[in-house]
Design a protein around this motif. Structure first.
Motif, PDB file in Angstrom:
ATOM      1  N   LEU A  85      54.887   6.161  48.427  1.00 53.61           N
ATOM      2  CA  LEU A  85      53.695   5.568  48.832  1.00 53.61           C
ATOM      3  C   LEU A  85      52.352   6.028  48.254  1.00 53.61           C
ATOM      4  CD1 LEU A  85      54.181   5.592  52.713  1.00 53.61           C
ATOM      5  CD2 LEU A  85      54.887   3.843  51.035  1.00 53.61           C
ATOM      6  N   ASP A  86      51.634   5.244  47.852  1.00 50.32           N
ATOM      7  CA  ASP A  86      50.279   5.359  47.666  1.00 50.32           C
ATOM      8  C   ASP A  86      49.199   4.418  48.264  1.00 50.32           C
ATOM      9  OD1 ASP A  86      50.282   2.971  46.488  1.00 50.32           O
ATOM     10  OD2 ASP A  86      50.263   3.689  44.172  1.00 50.32           O
ATOM     11  N   ASN A  87      48.021   4.587  47.938  1.00 52.54           N
ATOM     12  CA  ASN A  87      47.103   3.923  48.873  1.00 52.54           C
ATOM     13  C   ASN A  87      46.933   2.178  48.767  1.00 52.54           C
ATOM     14  OD1 ASN A  87      46.047   4.477  45.980  1.00 52.54           O
ATOM     15  ND2 ASN A  87      44.075   3.325  46.802  1.00 52.54           N
ATOM     16  N   GLU A  88      47.462   1.948  47.438  1.00 50.70           N
ATOM     17  CA  GLU A  88      47.619   0.470  47.327  1.00 50.70           C
ATOM     18  C   GLU A  88      48.654  -0.044  48.177  1.00 50.70           C
ATOM     19  OE1 GLU A  88      47.421  -1.339  43.643  1.00 50.70           O
ATOM     20  OE2 GLU A  88      46.065   0.351  42.523  1.00 50.70           O
ATOM     21  N   ARG A  89      49.902   0.714  48.110  1.00 44.44           N
ATOM     22  CA  ARG A  89      51.081   0.167  48.819  1.00 44.44           C
ATOM     23  C   ARG A  89      50.914   0.275  50.339  1.00 44.44           C
ATOM     24  NH1 ARG A  89      57.288   2.394  48.784  1.00 44.44           N
ATOM     25  NH2 ARG A  89      57.999   0.781  50.517  1.00 44.44           N
ATOM     26  N   LEU A  90      50.160   1.461  50.699  1.00 40.68           N
ATOM     27  CA  LEU A  90      50.194   1.618  52.358  1.00 40.68           C
ATOM     28  C   LEU A  90      49.128   0.690  52.676  1.00 40.68           C
ATOM     29  CD1 LEU A  90      50.881   3.443  54.647  1.00 40.68           C
ATOM     30  CD2 LEU A  90      48.689   4.822  54.220  1.00 40.68           C
ATOM     31  N   PHE A  91      47.946   0.342  52.372  1.00 39.77           N
ATOM     32  CA  PHE A  91      46.748  -0.487  52.868  1.00 39.77           C
ATOM     33  C   PHE A  91      47.212  -1.680  52.342  1.00 39.77           C
ATOM     34  CE2 PHE A  91      44.805   3.792  52.461  1.00 39.77           C
ATOM     35  CZ  PHE A  91      44.727   3.872  54.030  1.00 39.77           C
ATOM     36  N   GLY A  92      47.839  -2.065  51.207  1.00 37.17           N
ATOM     37  CA  GLY A  92      48.236  -3.598  50.839  1.00 37.17           C
ATOM     38  C   GLY A  92      49.440  -3.988  51.577  1.00 37.17           C
ATOM     39  N   GLU A  93      50.505  -3.118  52.061  1.00 32.77           N
ATOM     40  CA  GLU A  93      51.675  -3.752  52.494  1.00 32.77           C
ATOM     41  C   GLU A  93      51.722  -3.303  54.009  1.00 32.77           C
ATOM     42  OE1 GLU A  93      54.992  -2.716  49.976  1.00 32.77           O
ATOM     43  OE2 GLU A  93      53.894  -3.435  48.174  1.00 32.77           O
ATOM     44  N   GLY A  94      51.120  -2.235  54.361  1.00 29.90           N
ATOM     45  CA  GLY A  94      51.353  -1.837  55.459  1.00 29.90           C
ATOM     46  C   GLY A  94      52.623  -0.766  55.585  1.00 29.90           C
ATOM     47  N   PRO A  95      52.728   0.187  56.591  1.00 40.26           N
ATOM     48  CA  PRO A  95      53.654   1.386  56.463  1.00 40.26           C
ATOM     49  C   PRO A  95      55.156   0.804  56.590  1.00 40.26           C
ATOM     50  CG  PRO A  95      52.685   1.006  58.746  1.00 40.26           C
ATOM     51  CD  PRO A  95      51.934   0.154  57.848  1.00 40.26           C
ATOM     52  N   PRO A  96      56.008   1.286  55.768  1.00 43.67           N
ATOM     53  CA  PRO A  96      57.525   0.734  56.100  1.00 43.67           C
ATOM     54  C   PRO A  96      58.005   0.860  57.323  1.00 43.67           C
ATOM     55  CG  PRO A  96      57.242   2.315  54.090  1.00 43.67           C
ATOM     56  CD  PRO A  96      55.985   2.287  55.046  1.00 43.67           C
ATOM     57  N   PRO A  97      58.818   0.113  57.829  1.00 43.15           N
ATOM     58  CA  PRO A  97      59.395  -0.008  59.260  1.00 43.15           C
ATOM     59  C   PRO A  97      60.190   1.169  59.521  1.00 43.15           C
ATOM     60  CG  PRO A  97      60.648  -1.684  57.761  1.00 43.15           C
ATOM     61  CD  PRO A  97      59.540  -1.284  57.141  1.00 43.15           C
ATOM     62  N   ASP A  98      60.798   1.996  58.679  1.00 42.64           N
ATOM     63  CA  ASP A  98      61.489   3.001  58.923  1.00 42.64           C
ATOM     64  C   ASP A  98      60.873   4.329  58.722  1.00 42.64           C
ATOM     65  OD1 ASP A  98      61.613   2.861  56.240  1.00 42.64           O
ATOM     66  OD2 ASP A  98      63.570   3.485  55.729  1.00 42.64           O
ATOM     67  N   MET A  99      59.478   4.328  58.734  1.00 39.55           N
ATOM     68  CA  MET A  99      58.822   5.499  58.421  1.00 39.55           C
ATOM     69  C   MET A  99      58.692   6.371  59.706  1.00 39.55           C
ATOM     70  SD  MET A  99      55.120   5.427  56.401  1.00 39.55           S
ATOM     71  CE  MET A  99      54.039   7.145  55.865  1.00 39.55           C
ATOM     72  N   GLU A 100      59.294   7.591  59.700  1.00 36.41           N
ATOM     73  CA  GLU A 100      59.214   8.392  60.519  1.00 36.41           C
ATOM     74  C   GLU A 100      58.446   9.748  60.251  1.00 36.41           C
ATOM     75  OE1 GLU A 100      63.035   9.007  62.111  1.00 36.41           O
ATOM     76  OE2 GLU A 100      63.425   6.877  62.864  1.00 36.41           O
ATOM     77  N   SER A 101      58.451   9.970  59.103  1.00 32.91           N
ATOM     78  CA  SER A 101      58.168  11.423  58.536  1.00 32.91           C
ATOM     79  C   SER A 101      57.346  11.006  57.109  1.00 32.91           C
ATOM     80  CB  SER A 101      58.734  12.412  58.629  1.00 32.91           C
ATOM     81  OG  SER A 101      59.998  12.064  57.739  1.00 32.91           O
ATOM     82  N   VAL A 102      56.477  11.864  56.777  1.00 31.68           N
ATOM     83  CA  VAL A 102      55.947  11.868  55.451  1.00 31.68           C
ATOM     84  C   VAL A 102      55.447  13.015  54.782  1.00 31.68           C
ATOM     85  CG1 VAL A 102      53.531  11.285  56.290  1.00 31.68           C
ATOM     86  CG2 VAL A 102      54.001  10.579  54.067  1.00 31.68           C
ATOM     87  N   ALA A 103      55.560  13.213  53.610  1.00 30.17           N
ATOM     88  CA  ALA A 103      55.018  14.483  52.811  1.00 30.17           C
ATOM     89  C   ALA A 103      54.036  13.892  52.170  1.00 30.17           C
ATOM     90  CB  ALA A 103      56.288  15.189  52.187  1.00 30.17           C
ATOM     91  N   VAL A 104      52.840  14.383  52.103  1.00 26.03           N
ATOM     92  CA  VAL A 104      51.528  14.217  51.340  1.00 26.03           C
ATOM     93  C   VAL A 104      51.705  15.436  50.329  1.00 26.03           C
ATOM     94  CG1 VAL A 104      49.271  13.839  51.448  1.00 26.03           C
ATOM     95  CG2 VAL A 104      50.460  13.207  53.588  1.00 26.03           C
TER      96      VAL A 104
END
Length: 461
Positions: free
Chosen positions: A152-171
């Motif tokens: 993910l990056d800012n364009e994908r997150l704010f453009g498409e929204g969070p993926p439905p299977d997103m439970e955890s994230v490493a920044v």
């Protein structure tokens, strides 16, 4: 109907591009705007506006004892972005009499731009304001993980929204964008890990900023790992693993997704810069002079030239570039640029750090006041933060102010005017401040050069 020739062609529809469009049109020039991406650029569509909207709503919900999902928060952010895009950008072109062509531009020769299958000429100048996008560091396996949809990056997150299977994230990345993203994810209920290559968060700011920011994020449940250098990325089933190096040896972390906050670089491929004599630096940015000229008849502004990548700086650069394209002789002034990180609490800064002033002068005087000494912060329920003032001890002039506090992004403008006016510590002390206010913390920091502010009444001298 589009013309075959214009005085000015602006390439890029973000902050720098639109500022250039306004300045050129109001200067009497005929202007064509060519933009491949959505009008408003990164800031309105994928950056400042949606991220700050989400951060604000998550903070508000938290104070009210409520919980909202990331999807819910992003839905509201998209509506705000859409409204601002229409009101502040799309409608502006008509009111200015500026023509617009959607498509990717390419310089064919000096004076000639090709876009959307047609050639258009410019009589006076072209202004490049194509912005920048999230940089993909050369980490083995990152490309494959992205092809698997796990990046993910800012364009994908704010453009498409969070993926439905997103439970955890490493920044990956612990500067402004990284810490903001980590707080967004954690406060949305996601298990969050932040990996920062250097030994502290916000490494270019005062050491106190990194210390306090780590404390804030860990209070939100973020697992902060500094001195963590990514070695490789590998997709593991429905997740992704990052192997990274630490001073204690190699280790790894798994998450549903990786969010990249690794800095930004312009995408200049296909722009035809070689056809108009525009040079690119070794780190990928367009080279300009003090007037923002890249080559005769070509100017560049905004994130594509590197430097301070902030929306208001880009806008000012676009304005300066357009003025010079029309015959003025104006230079950018980068001496007093306030900036902010919109976590809760916010971090804001202007001027020199303690280290920078010491390196410049060989001497430095500094005072740091904990936020618990500021009554307004206590009233608002905040106990993590600080205000630091950096002063030239020879003249008592204030050289820098750095603060982590609620509404710090608002209070920092007082600090900017202090620096702009060349005020001294005594000038700040002699200025009556509103009680209770966060800005009052700046006066506390000034008073700290003379007394122990922990042993003072609420209303300052």
């Amino acid at each position: 109907m589009l013309r075959s020739e214009y005085d000015i062609i602006v390439i890029g529809g973000g902050a720098a591009g639109f500022s250039a469009v306004v300045a050129a049109a109001e200067g009497g020039a005929s202007v064509l705007l060519v933009s491949e991406g959505p009008l408003g650029g990164t800031c309105v569509n994928f950056g400042c506006v949606p991220s700050k909207h989400v951060l604000y709503n998550l903070a508000t919900a938290r104070k009210a004892g409520l919980k909202i999902s990331l999807s819910e928060a992003l839905e509201g952010a998209r509506k705000v972005s859409e409204t601002l895009r229409k009101e502040k950008y799309e409608s502006l072109l008509d009111s200015l009499g500026v023509d617009y062509l959607k498509g990717r531009a390419r310089f064919k020769a000096p004076g000639v731009v090709e876009a959307h299958g047609r050639e258009v000429r410019y009589r006076k100048a072209a202004i490049i304001a194509v912005g920048a996008r999230t940089w993909r560091p050369p980490i083995p396996g990152l490309k494959e993980a992205e092809e698997a949809g796990r990046i993910l990056d800012n364009e994908r997150l704010f453009g498409e929204g969070p993926p439905p299977d997103m439970e955890s994230v490493a920044v990956i990345g612990g500067r402004a964008q990284g810490v903001e993203a980590a707080q967004i994810f954690a406060r949305s209920g996601l298990k969050t890990v932040l990996l920062q290559r250097s030994g502290r968060l916000l490494p270019r700011d005062e050491p106190e900023a990194g210390v306090y920011m780590k404390r804030v994020l860990e209070g939100d449940g973020v697992e902060v790992r500094t001195s963590a250098r990514p070695l490789r990325v590998e997709s593991v089933g429905g997740a992704v693993r990052i192997d990274y190096e630490t001073p204690q040896g190699p280790t790894s972390v798994e998450a549903s997704y990786i969010y990249l906050a690794t800095g930004r670089k312009p995408v200049l491929d296909g722009l035809g810069l070689e056809n108009v004599g525009v040079r690119v630096s070794s780190d990928g940015f367009i080279v300009v002079d003090e007037k923002l000229m890249a080559s005769p008849g070509i100017y560049a502004a905004g994130d594509c030239i590197g430097g301070i990548q902030l929306e208001p700086v880009a806008a000012r650069e676009g304005y300066v570039a357009a003025l010079n394209a029309l015959g003025s002789n104006v230079e950018m002034d980068y001496t007093v640029i306030p900036r902010a990180v919109f976590t809760d609490p916010e971090f804001a800064s202007v001027g020199l750090t303690e280290r920078e002033l010491a390196r410049k002068l060989g001497v430095c005087a500094c005072r740091t006041v904990d936020i618990t000494q500021i009554p307004r912060a206590r009233i608002m329920g905040y106990e993590t933060g600080f205000v630091k003032m950096v002063v030239d001890p020879r003249t008592k002039k204030v050289a820098g102010i750095h603060m982590m506090a609620p509404q710090a992004a608002e209070a920092i403008h007082e600090a900017a005017f202090i620096l702009k006016a060349g005020m001294t510590v005594d000038d700040v002390i002699d200025t009556v401040h509103i009680f209770p206010s966060i800005s009052e913390g700046i006066k506390y920091a000034a008073l700290a050069f003379y007394r122990d502010v922990s042993k003072m009444p609420c209303c300052l001298l």
